[in-house]
Scaffold this motif. Structure first.
Motif, mmCIF file in Angstrom:
data_model
loop_
_atom_site.group_PDB
_atom_site.id
_atom_site.type_symbol
_atom_site.label_atom_id
_atom_site.label_comp_id
_atom_site.label_asym_id
_atom_site.label_seq_id
_atom_site.Cartn_x
_atom_site.Cartn_y
_atom_site.Cartn_z
ATOM 1 N N SER A 1 0.832 -1.200 0.000
ATOM 2 C CA SER A 1 0.000 0.000 0.000
ATOM 3 C C SER A 1 0.864 1.246 0.000
ATOM 4 O O SER A 1 0.613 2.204 -0.729
ATOM 5 C CB SER A 1 -0.883 0.034 1.251
ATOM 6 N N THR B 1 -14.021 4.611 3.176
ATOM 7 C CA THR B 1 -12.641 4.305 3.553
ATOM 8 C C THR B 1 -11.854 3.722 2.388
ATOM 9 O O THR B 1 -10.648 3.606 2.456
ATOM 10 C CB THR B 1 -12.614 3.306 4.721
ATOM 11 N N ALA B 2 -12.577 3.331 1.327
ATOM 12 C CA ALA B 2 -11.879 2.758 0.175
ATOM 13 C C ALA B 2 -12.614 3.145 -1.101
ATOM 14 O O ALA B 2 -13.793 3.500 -1.062
ATOM 15 C CB ALA B 2 -11.817 1.242 0.313
ATOM 16 N N GLU B 3 -11.907 3.046 -2.210
ATOM 17 C CA GLU B 3 -12.518 3.395 -3.499
ATOM 18 C C GLU B 3 -13.739 2.529 -3.792
ATOM 19 O O GLU B 3 -14.701 3.009 -4.372
ATOM 20 C CB GLU B 3 -11.509 3.166 -4.626
ATOM 21 N N TYR C 1 -3.588 8.457 0.938
ATOM 22 C CA TYR C 1 -4.712 7.541 0.790
ATOM 23 C C TYR C 1 -4.227 6.100 0.926
ATOM 24 O O TYR C 1 -4.786 5.305 1.688
ATOM 25 C CB TYR C 1 -5.399 7.749 -0.570
ATOM 26 N N TYR C 2 -3.155 5.762 0.187
ATOM 27 C CA TYR C 2 -2.682 4.374 0.217
ATOM 28 C C TYR C 2 -2.023 4.031 1.562
ATOM 29 O O TYR C 2 -2.058 2.888 1.996
ATOM 30 C CB TYR C 2 -1.756 4.090 -0.966
ATOM 31 N N GLN D 1 -4.482 2.605 3.826
ATOM 32 C CA GLN D 1 -5.088 1.324 3.426
ATOM 33 C C GLN D 1 -4.340 0.131 4.028
ATOM 34 O O GLN D 1 -4.083 -0.860 3.341
ATOM 35 C CB GLN D 1 -5.110 1.210 1.895
ATOM 36 N N SER E 1 -8.454 -8.131 1.546
ATOM 37 C CA SER E 1 -8.232 -6.829 2.157
ATOM 38 C C SER E 1 -9.447 -6.439 2.981
ATOM 39 O O SER E 1 -10.587 -6.625 2.545
ATOM 40 C CB SER E 1 -7.989 -5.785 1.071
ATOM 41 N N GLN F 1 -10.161 -3.518 3.625
ATOM 42 C CA GLN F 1 -10.608 -2.217 3.157
ATOM 43 C C GLN F 1 -11.466 -2.366 1.894
ATOM 44 O O GLN F 1 -12.578 -1.903 1.822
ATOM 45 C CB GLN F 1 -9.408 -1.319 2.851
ATOM 46 N N SER F 2 -10.873 -3.085 0.923
ATOM 47 C CA SER F 2 -11.586 -3.167 -0.364
ATOM 48 C C SER F 2 -12.394 -4.463 -0.477
ATOM 49 O O SER F 2 -13.175 -4.623 -1.405
ATOM 50 C CB SER F 2 -10.575 -3.089 -1.505
#
Lengths: 226, 416
Positions: free
Chosen positions: B76, B93-95, B271-272, B275, B364, B366-367
Motif C-alpha cells: 500500500s 474508507t476505500a474506493e 490515501y494508500y 489502506q 483486504s 478495506q476493499s
C-alpha cells in the motif's frame, strides 16, 4: 632475627551440622606459620587438614577463632573482600588441577590477572614468565586435554604463581600424578620457597611429599597431634 | 483488570530492560573472557543445537509473520505518486465503497490547480472500481478481485504500472489486463483467456506488473467500457495531478471546504498509507504466536543453561577461588544464554529469508478484494528478531545464572 609469621591461627574451630549431629572438623587449633617455609599438613581422611587449609586460604569460614594472614583477620572479611584478597594474596593448587577445560594453558594462567589492572602486554609477560618457570613455555596454546597430568598440574602452579602471591596453598597436589610427575611438581614447589621466598602450605597423605617440606604437622580428629 | 495487565507488562518490560542493560554493561566490562562462554556453549553441542533450533523457530515464525504484515503495508505504502491527489466520497474508507457523480467530476475538472499535459489536457481521471467474484486456480473456490476501469490519462498518472505480456486493452472492447500476481492465482488469467462475470464475457489482452504496489492486486479495463458493462452511472474515485505541493494543498482545501461537495480529497500517497488496516490482525497474530512460543523457548534455554551450570559447577568454584566475585559469574552465564539465543536468532532470521519475496494473497479488510503482496523482511524486522532472541536468552538463563552465582565456593569446588 627470627622470621616473621605469615599465618597466625588462634583457637580455630569448625563445626559442621549434619542433620541433627554436630561434627567437629577443627577443635581449638592454634598454629603459627613462618614466611618462606613449606608446611605440610598430614593426617588421616576427615582429620580436618583440608578444612584448615581452606580457612587459611579464605575459601571457608571457621565457626570460631581467629586466622590472621599477613596481619589481616580473614575471618572478618566479607564475600567480596575475601574474593579480592584471595586474588591478590593466595595461589591455589588442587589435587584435580581444576583447569578450565575450554581455555588454553595460557588463558588459564591469565585468569587471575584479568582481575587486576594490568594491561595486556604486562599480563602476557607475567603469564609467559610463569609458564617458563614451570617448564611449559612451549605448551601455552595447548588445551588441558592435550596435556599430561603432570603438565596440567604445572599449568595450575603457573596460575597460582602468576599474581606473585605470598602464600601458595596446595591440596594433595601430587595425589593424581605418577611418581615422576609428582617429583617434578614437588621440586617446583620447593624451589618457590627456597628461591622466591613463598610460603607453601601443602596437604598431603604421602610421606615422600611431606619430606619436601621444611616442617610437617599432623592432625587427627580436628586437633594437632605434634 | 486491563490496568493490572498493563502494569504487569510495563514491570516486565522495565525488568527486561534493566537485565539487558546490566548484561550489556557486564559484557563490556566483565573480567571473565567472552571466549570462555563461546567455547563452553559448544562443549554440550547437542543440547546447544536443540536450543538454538528452538529459538530459531520462534524467531523465524515471528519475523516471517511480521514480514507478511510489512509486505502488506509496503504494497500500500509503495503505491501513489506525491504529485497526485485522490478524491473519494466523504466517509468512504476505500474506493470500492466510494461514489463520485458525473457532475462532481465535471466541477473538479475545471479547478485551476490541476496540471496539464503537452496538449493542454487536464491530468485528471475518473476511475470505476468494481468487485468481481472469480474462481481461483486449482479448486481454490472463488475470491473477490478488484477491477479498475481506467482512462488513458489515469494510466499515465500511474506510470509504475507496466505491461509485461500481450497488449493493453482496446477502448470500447471488452478486454482486460490482469496483474502478473493475480494471473498466478486465478483461473483463466492467461493472455487470450476468456472469463465470465455477471453473464458477460471478458478477454484477457495482456498482463501487467504493478512494481510491488496495490495495483498488483487489480485488473484494469477501459473506464467507459467498464461503466457501460457494469451499468455504473457514477465513478468511484478521481485521481488528478497538481503542479506542486502548494497547489495540491489549495485544491484539497477547496474541495474539503465546499459544503456542496460531499467529497474527501487527499494526497494519493496518504490515501494508500491509510489502506493498511488488514496488516493489523496479522501483526497481532505475529505477536501472539511469538509470545506463546517464546515461553517454550525460554524454558528450553533455561534447561540448557541449568545443565550447563550443573556440568560446570567445579569451574565456577575455581573461578570464585581465583577471586571472581558473584556478579561477574552471574553476568557470565547471562551473556552465555544471550549468545546462545542470539545464535538462534541469527539462524531464525536466515530461515525466514526463505520467505522473503514470496507472494501471498489475503482478503483486504478495506476493499474486500484479494490483495496480493510479498513477504518483506526489512533490516528493522531482523533487528527486532535478534533483540527478541536476546531477551528470550536472558530470561531463560537468569535463574540458572543466579544459581551459579549463589553457589558456595566450597560446595562448588567439591562437585565432581
Amino acid at each position: 632475627m627470627a622470621e616473621a609469621n605469615i599465618v597466625t591461627v588462634r583457637k580455630l574451630s569448625k563445626i559442621y551440622r549434619q542433620g541433627d549431629i554436630n561434627v567437629t572438623a577443627l577443635n581449638q587449633i592454634s598454629l603459627d606459620i613462618k614466611t618462606g617455609e613449606i608446611l605440610t599438613l598430614m593426617g588421616p581422611s576427615g582429620s580436618g587438614k583440608t578444612t584448615l587449609l581452606h580457612i587459611i586460604a579464605g575459601i571457608d569460614r571457621p565457626t570460631s577463632g581467629e586466622c590472621r594472614v599477613q596481619d589481616i583477620d580473614v575471618t572478618r572479611l566479607n564475600e567480596s573482600q575475601l574474593a579480592d584478597w584471595r586474588n591478590q594474596n593466595v595461589g591455589f593448587v588442587f589435587q584435580t588441577f581444576n583447569l578450565i577445560p575450554v581455555l588454553t594453558a595460557y588463558e588459564n594462567v591469565e585468569l587471575p590477572l584479568l582481575l587486576t589492572r594490568l594491561g595486556r602486554k604486562q599480563r602476557r609477560h607475567q603469564v609467559n614468565t610463569a609458564l617458563e618457570l614451570v617448564g611449559l613455555g612451549d605448551r601455552s596454546h595447548h588445551l588441558p586435554r592435550q596435556l599430561s597430568g603432570g603438565q596440567e598440574q604445572r599449568v595450575a602452579i603457573a596460575r597460582a604463581l602468576v599474581t606473585s602471591p605470598s602464600l601458595v596453598v596446595a591440596d594433595e597436589p601430587t595425589g593424581n600424578l605418577d611418581s615422576h610427575s609428582a617429583q617434578e611438581v614437588l621440586s617446583i614447589l620447593q624451589s618457590l620457597s627456597q628461591s622466591a621466598g613463598k610460603t607453601v602450605i601443602m596437604v598431603t597423605h604421602d610421606p615422600k611429599a611431606a619430606a619436601f617440606g621444611s616442617r610437617s604437622i599432623h592432625l587427627e580428629k580436628g586437633e594437632l597431634t605434634n | 483488570m486491563g490496568y493490572l495487565i498493563q502494569i504487569l507488562a510495563m514491570t516486565l518490560a522495565g525488568l527486561t530492560a534493566l537485565v539487558l542493560l546490566f548484561t550489556l554493561y557486564m559484557a563490556l566490562t566483565s573480567p571473565i573472557p567472552f571466549l570462555y562462554n563461546i567455547r563452553s556453549v559448544f562443549v554440550r553441542w547437542r543440547a546447544t543445537l536443540a536450543t538454538i533450533a528452538g529459538i530459531a523457530l520462534v524467531v523465524g515464525v515471528y519475523v516471517s509473520v511480521q514480514a507478511m504484515a510489512v509486505g502488506l503495508e509496503k504494497s500500500s505504502q509503495n503505491t501513489g505518486d506525491p504529485r497526485n491527489v485522490m478524491i473519494v466520497r466523504k466517509g468512504s474508507t476505500a474506493e470500492s465503497s466510494s461514489q463520485v457523480t458525473r457532475e462532481q467530476f465535471k466541477f473538479i475538472n475545471y479547478l485551476p490547480q490541476i496540471a496539464r499535459d503537452d496538449k493542454g489536457q487536464p491530468l485528471i481521471s475518473a476511475d470505476v472500481v468494481v468487485l468481481l467474484s472469480l474462481p481461483r486456480k486449482e479448486n481454490g473456490g472463488e475470491a473477490n478481485v478488484l477491477l479498475r476501469g481506467v482512462s488513458p490519462i489515469g494510466m499515465n498518472l500511474r506510470p509504475q504500472v507496466a505491461l509485461v505480456e500481450g497488449r493493453w486493452f482496446t477502448p470500447g472492447r471488452r478486454e482486460v489486463v490482469v496483474s502478473r500476481r493475480l494471473a498466478a492465482r486465478f483461473a483463466n488469467f492467461a493472455v487470450g483467456d476468456k472469463f465470465k462475470t455477471g453473464g458477460k464475457e471478458l478477454t484477457v489482452s495482456g498482463v501487467m506488473d504493478g512494481a510491488n504496489t496495490a495495483f498488483d492486486s487489480e485488473i484494469w479495463m477501459d473506464a467507459d467500457e467498464s461503466r457501460a458493462l457494469f451499468d455504473r452511472e457514477n465513478y468511484s474515485s478521481v485521481l488528478l495531478r497538481v503542479d506542486d505541493p502548494a497547489a495540491g494543498k489549495v485544491l484539497i482545501d477547496r474541495i474539503e471546504s465546499d459544503k456542496r461537495l460531499p467529497l474527501r480529497a487527499l494526497p494519493e500517497v496518504d490515501y494508500y498509507n491509510s489502506q493498511t488496516k488488514t496488516a493489523g490482525p496479522i501483526k497481532f497474530i505475529g505477536y501472539f504466536l511469538a509470545m506463546a512460543m517464546s515461553v517454550g523457548a525460554i524454558f528450553a534455554a533455561m534447561n540448557t543453561m541449568y545443565a550447563s551450570v550443573g556440568a560446570r559447577t567445579r569451574e565456577i568454584g575455581t573461578l570464585r577461588v581465583l577471586g571472581y566475585r558473584r556478579l561477574p559469574i552471574l553476568a557470565s552465564f547471562l551473556i552465555e544464554g544471550a549468545f546462545l539465543s542470539f545464535a538462534g536468532g541469527v539462524l531464525g532470521c536466515l530461515l525466514s529469508f526463505v520467505m522473503h519475496g514470496y507472494s501471498i494473497g489475503t482478503m483486504s479488510l478495506q476493499s474486500y478484494s484479494e490483495t496480493v503482496f510479498q513477504f518483506r523482511i526489512t533490516p528493522g524486522l531482523v533487528a527486532q528478531g535478534l533483540i527478541f532472541s536476546v531477551i528470550v536468552g536472558i530470561w531463560g538463563s537468569l535463574l540458572p545464572a543466579i544459581r551459579a552465582a549463589r553457589l558456595p565456593v566450597i560446595v562448588a569446588l567439591k562437585s565432581l
